[in-house]
Write a protein that holds these residues in place. Structure first.
Motif, short mmCIF file in Angstrom:
data_model
loop_
_atom_site.label_atom_id
_atom_site.label_comp_id
_atom_site.label_asym_id
_atom_site.label_seq_id
_atom_site.Cartn_x
_atom_site.Cartn_y
_atom_site.Cartn_z
N TYR A 107 -5.42 0.37 -2.39
CA TYR A 107 -6.22 -0.73 -1.87
C TYR A 107 -5.70 -2.04 -2.45
O TYR A 107 -5.31 -2.10 -3.62
N ARG A 108 -5.65 -3.08 -1.62
CA ARG A 108 -5.28 -4.39 -2.12
C ARG A 108 -6.10 -5.45 -1.40
O ARG A 108 -6.49 -5.27 -0.25
N ILE A 129 0.86 -1.18 0.00
CA ILE A 129 0.00 0.00 0.00
C ILE A 129 0.90 1.24 0.00
O ILE A 129 1.83 1.34 0.79
#
Length: 514
Positions: free
Chosen positions: A106-107, A80
């Motif tokens: 975002y992941r 991030i």
């Protein structure tokens, strides 16, 4: 073909110290990734933009297998805040062109499908999420945009176009992109050479913020159903229509009304309010232009699915030749999908006719606006009655117009004394002696031989008109109107008709003569 590269986010001070300590102790350590080509591990890309959303977005997905201890996968720790750079090339022999530069926001890892998905935004996201408190005092729109970007630490393109519309207002806790819309609203109102005004938008190209004009055509490209377009749609809507604007001053009084009567007849009344801007010293504020700019007509929207072209991004205009769609279209949003070596795009479009239809706008002028910023006394000193009537009235209203009297809504005699003190010795005396009641002023005028019964034929510029049983007074402006205190607006105003006060004129104080 696409090329995607990744760089770790900058190390914090603590992380730098920990890394150096490991080096000093000869412990195992991992250097931050400065540039890694991750193209071969990405299964699909979605690159998109929207006119209502400031930042362009990149979404991509990689294979991620924690069971397999293959070293290839162990190095793909995309953090991030890490930087993502996306390049596009027509083929292996072409020079890659950067089309996206941003950060991972975002992941998400999906263990069942062995995938890791990422969402990234370009630097416009910081302008959308950051709020500012900033005064713009007589500067151009371009300089205002630069000032905002410098505040947030966003780099600016060297070739940013110059927009010379001058603005003065306070951005009070607004997001940067909200302020951009306000700035472009001023620009649109200011550009009289275009019937619909000039629209601009701020975008981020290669990491730098710049401005493009709505209608900037993509060169050497035409979307056609013979070669590019798979399908299209077209719709019309009045959901965003505004066909009447009421302009109000700081007290909420309606001062002007602007109406597109044809649209009201066809579609019904849809009204909005425009808060008028106060004039500033040395500057002209065109509230008429800005109010008219809020009017909105029938909106059409088209969309198409086509073979992808990286030039087709939000903010630009594309030429379309298709069964339903013919002409120039502004790109309101775009979504580009890259998967299995195939590039497709979905565009939402707005038709831009060569000669825009100019609406006939009815303008109604109702009252002179009063601004709270003017309510503070501009001149606390009264006059001494030595000016002629014309100059004295102008000076008196300039000093006290828009001001709330010490006696508030009951300040009619006070206002007459203060305004008239510049040309009338009698009114100057009333002001100096603190006469603030109508009966007292009338009695003093009778003693001075200046009182007579009301007759329109005897009314002269600078005379005081007395209403009812010594209930109210105003000063006649010589043209059917008056200067005086408004009880409803709680301020000194210049009215258009002295007969519009719902009271009967009964006496005249001949202050024009003494």
């Amino acid at each position: 073909m696409l090329i995607c590269k990744y760089t770790d986010p900058p190390l914090t001070q603590k992380e730098q110290e920990e890394l150096q300590q490991k080096k000093n102790n000869k412990e195992p350590y991992t250097e931050p990734v400065t540039e890694m080509d991750i193209t071969d591990f990405v299964t699909k890309f979605t690159w998109s933009g929207d006119n209502e959303q400031a930042a362009r977005k990149l979404e991509f997905e990689i294979i991620y297998n924690t069971i397999n201890k293959d070293e290839v996968f162990s190095i793909l720790d995309l953090k991030i805040g890490g930087f993502i750079y996306l390049f596009y090339a027509e083929d292996e022999n072409s020079t890659p062109v950067e089309i996206f530069e941003g950060r991972i926001f975002y992941r998400k890892r999906n263990s069942s499908s062995f995938t890791f998905s990422f969402t990234c935004y370009d630097d416009m996201v910081y302008l959308a999420k950051s709020k500012i408190q900033m005064l713009f005092d007589g500067i151009t729109v371009t300089d205002a945009i630069k000032q905002i970007c410098n505040e947030i630490g966003i780099s600016i393109a060297d070739n940013m176009p110059q927009i010379n519309t001058v603005v003065s207002f306070i951005a009070d806790g607004k997001s940067c992109t909200e302020v951009f819309k306000t700035l472009f609203g001023y620009t649109k109102a200011d550009t009289t050479n275009n019937p619909n005004g000039e629209d601009y938008t701020v975008i981020c190209l290669n990491g730098d913020v710049t401005v493009i004009k709505k209608g900037e055509l993509i060169e050497d490209y035409v979307a056609t159903d013979l070669t590019d377009i798979d399908s299209s749609e077209h719709s019309e809507s009045i959901e965003s229509m505004v066909n009447r604007i009421k302009s109000v001053d700081d007290n909420g009084n309606i001062c002007q009304v602007f109406t597109i009567e044809d649209d009201v007849t066809h579609y019904g009344m849809i009204q909005d309010i425009y808060k008028m801007q106060p004039p500033k010293e040395g500057e002209t504020v065109d509230n008429v232009k800005m109010a008219k700019a809020k009017l909105k007509r029938l909106q059409d929207e088209s969309s198409l699915k086509a073979v992808g072209n990286i030039q087709c991004i939000t903010g630009y205009t594309v030429m379309v030749q298709e069964e339903q769609l013919q002409g120039k279209f502004f790109i309101k949003s775009d979504t580009h999908n890259f998967a299995n070596n195939i590039h497709t795009m979905d565009l939402t479009l707005e038709y831009m006719p060569e000669t825009p239809e100019v609406a006939e706008i009815k303008q109604e002028d109702i009252a002179t606006p009063i601004f709270n910023s003017s309510k503070k006394k501009k001149n606390s000193n009264s006059g001494n009655g030595n000016l002629n009537v014309d100059k004295g009235l102008a000076t008196g209203f300039d000093a006290w117009g828009g001001t709330t009297m010490d006696n508030g809504r009951n300040g009619c005699a006070e206002a007459a004394g203060k305004i008239g003190s510049y040309y009338s010795p009698f009114l100057a005396e009333q002001c100096t002696n603190g006469v603030v009641g109508v009966p007292a002023m009338v009695s003093n005028a009778e003693s001075a031989g200046l009182l007579e019964s009301f007759s329109p034929a005897n009314l002269e510029k600078g005379d005081v008109i007395v209403y009812g049983n010594d209930d109210h007074v105003v000063i006649y402006d010589g043209n059917g109107g008056y200067y005086g205190n408004s009880s409803s607006r709680n301020a000194v105003v210049h009215g258009r008709d002295y007969n519009s006060l719902n009271m009967t004129p009964t006496k005249i104080i001949k202050s024009s003569k003494g």
